[in-house]
Design a protein around this motif. Structure first.
Motif, PDB file in Angstrom:
ATOM      1  N   LEU A 165       0.835  -1.202   0.000  1.00 39.21           N
ATOM      2  CA  LEU A 165       0.000   0.000   0.000  1.00 39.21           C
ATOM      3  C   LEU A 165       0.867   1.249   0.000  1.00 39.21           C
ATOM      4  N   SER A 166       0.401   2.281  -0.703  1.00 41.33           N
ATOM      5  CA  SER A 166       1.052   3.589  -0.637  1.00 41.33           C
ATOM      6  C   SER A 166       0.281   4.544   0.270  1.00 41.33           C
ATOM      7  N   LYS A 167      -0.879   4.099   0.733  1.00 41.50           N
ATOM      8  CA  LYS A 167      -1.672   4.840   1.710  1.00 41.50           C
ATOM      9  C   LYS A 167      -2.709   3.869   2.269  1.00 41.50           C
ATOM     10  N   PRO A 168      -3.303   4.164   3.409  1.00 41.82           N
ATOM     11  CA  PRO A 168      -4.284   3.234   4.003  1.00 41.82           C
ATOM     12  C   PRO A 168      -5.466   2.971   3.073  1.00 41.82           C
ATOM     13  N   GLN A 169      -5.930   1.725   3.088  1.00 40.82           N
ATOM     14  CA  GLN A 169      -7.094   1.313   2.292  1.00 40.82           C
ATOM     15  C   GLN A 169      -7.952   0.409   3.184  1.00 40.82           C
ATOM     16  N   ALA A 170      -8.823   1.028   3.970  1.00 43.34           N
ATOM     17  CA  ALA A 170      -9.558   0.292   4.996  1.00 43.34           C
ATOM     18  C   ALA A 170     -10.429  -0.813   4.425  1.00 43.34           C
ATOM     19  N   CYS A 171     -10.971  -0.623   3.223  1.00 40.12           N
ATOM     20  CA  CYS A 171     -11.917  -1.596   2.689  1.00 40.12           C
ATOM     21  C   CYS A 171     -11.279  -2.962   2.448  1.00 40.12           C
ATOM     22  N   ILE A 172      -9.962  -3.020   2.303  1.00 41.24           N
ATOM     23  CA  ILE A 172      -9.281  -4.295   2.059  1.00 41.24           C
ATOM     24  C   ILE A 172      -9.445  -5.244   3.244  1.00 41.24           C
ATOM     25  N   PHE A 173      -9.605  -4.691   4.427  1.00 41.76           N
ATOM     26  CA  PHE A 173      -9.477  -5.482   5.645  1.00 41.76           C
ATOM     27  C   PHE A 173     -10.801  -5.826   6.325  1.00 41.76           C
ATOM     28  N   HIS A 174     -11.889  -5.319   5.808  1.00 47.69           N
ATOM     29  CA  HIS A 174     -13.170  -5.506   6.484  1.00 47.69           C
ATOM     30  C   HIS A 174     -14.142  -6.328   5.630  1.00 47.69           C
ATOM     31  N   ASN A 175     -14.873  -7.219   6.309  1.00 45.33           N
ATOM     32  CA  ASN A 175     -15.921  -8.021   5.665  1.00 45.33           C
ATOM     33  C   ASN A 175     -15.401  -8.773   4.439  1.00 45.33           C
ATOM     34  N   LYS A 176     -14.286  -9.474   4.637  1.00 44.37           N
ATOM     35  CA  LYS A 176     -13.686 -10.239   3.553  1.00 44.37           C
ATOM     36  C   LYS A 176     -13.710 -11.731   3.881  1.00 44.37           C
ATOM     37  N   PRO A 177     -13.791 -12.581   2.841  1.00 35.21           N
ATOM     38  CA  PRO A 177     -13.844 -14.039   3.049  1.00 35.21           C
ATOM     39  C   PRO A 177     -12.450 -14.628   3.285  1.00 35.21           C
ATOM     40  N   TRP A 178     -11.896 -14.356   4.455  1.00 36.31           N
ATOM     41  CA  TRP A 178     -10.555 -14.838   4.765  1.00 36.31           C
ATOM     42  C   TRP A 178     -10.499 -16.364   4.649  1.00 36.31           C
ATOM     43  N   SER A 179      -9.410 -16.849   4.065  1.00 38.46           N
ATOM     44  CA  SER A 179      -9.159 -18.290   3.880  1.00 38.46           C
ATOM     45  C   SER A 179     -10.085 -18.926   2.850  1.00 38.46           C
ATOM     46  N   GLU A 180     -10.823 -18.116   2.109  1.00 41.11           N
ATOM     47  CA  GLU A 180     -11.679 -18.649   1.052  1.00 41.11           C
ATOM     48  C   GLU A 180     -11.036 -18.424  -0.322  1.00 41.11           C
ATOM     49  N   ALA A 181     -11.442 -19.226  -1.299  1.00 36.77           N
ATOM     50  CA  ALA A 181     -10.817 -19.207  -2.622  1.00 36.77           C
ATOM     51  C   ALA A 181     -11.117 -17.941  -3.418  1.00 36.77           C
TER      52      ALA A 181
END
Length: 227
Positions: A165-181
């Motif tokens: 990242l070159s600056k914060p991007q909050a949407c990357i880290f919230h409500n994501k299917p972690w460990s999913e394909a």
């Protein structure tokens, strides 16, 4: 701006405060699990056993450390549980911190925020289970951040082995299917909807299952198969 870090060691649980003054505008974060029997590479352990999985993970940790050492950037190791003063992460080269948050996304976001608030302008995070990772992949990611807000290193399982990242991007880290394909697919789609500039590196394969070992004969010494 300097960076204060509170460390808790697993030898005596003492609290240690140290001051780090950034020496670069670039930083590499390594997210790692503490290498403990039965607590790391659990999917792999189902096939090769806990001891072999631990030995393989230690090998991967050393590979990651050796890969990151020559990078011209400040280097941070974020431990999952407790910080160790004496381990393969040389304290003269790696700044040691603890992950903080209830899930992977929040822990990563907090690490990025920590470093951006400390004055870094380009921050890359990698895991510690990718034997194909090279210095060139990391350097290429930093170069791509000159012209893009986000860079991903796609993993073959549908996630990613590197995020820059070159600056914060909050949407990357919230409500994501972690460990999913579909993790990377979902993340890229949302970033596109927000008109965030992004680019990709070479797709690589991390070591999570027995099938992932097949292309790495150097790991064969850690486990036994019965044909």
């Amino acid at each position: 701006m300097g960076l204060f870090s509170r460390k808790e060691t697993n030898e005596d649980n003492e609290a240690v405060f140290d001051f780090h003054f950034p020496t670069s505008k670039k930083a590499v974060i390594i997210f790692t699990r503490n290498p403990e029997l039965g607590k790391c590479k659990t999917r792999l352990a189902k096939s090769v056993g806990d001891e072999a999985a631990l030995d393989i993970y230690k090998y991967l940790l050393k590979h990651t450390a050796d890969t990151v050492k020559p990078i011209n950037a400040d280097k941070f190791v974020f431990y999952s549980e407790k910080i160790k003063k004496e381990d393969l992460w040389d304290g003269s080269l790696f700044i040691k911190k603890l992950q903080n948050g209830d899930d992977l996304g929040i822990r990563m976001e907090n690490a990025f925020i920590d470093l951006f608030e400390s004055g870094y302008q380009k921050v890359i995070i990698i895991g510690s289970d990718l034997l194909d990772l090279t210095v060139n992949h990391i350097n290429e990611a930093f170069e791509k951040l000159n012209n893009h807000d986000v860079v991903f290193g796609p993993a073959k399982d549908g996630g990613y082995y590197l995020l820059g990242l070159s600056k914060p991007q909050a949407c990357i880290f919230h409500n994501k299917p972690w460990s999913e394909a579909n993790l990377l697919e979902v993340t890229i789609k949302e970033l596109g909807q927000k008109n965030v500039s992004l680019t990709l590196l070479q797709t690589l394969n991390d070591i999570d299952t027995f099938e992932d070992l097949i292309d790495h004969p150097q790991l064969k010494k850690f486990y036994t198969t019965y044909d």
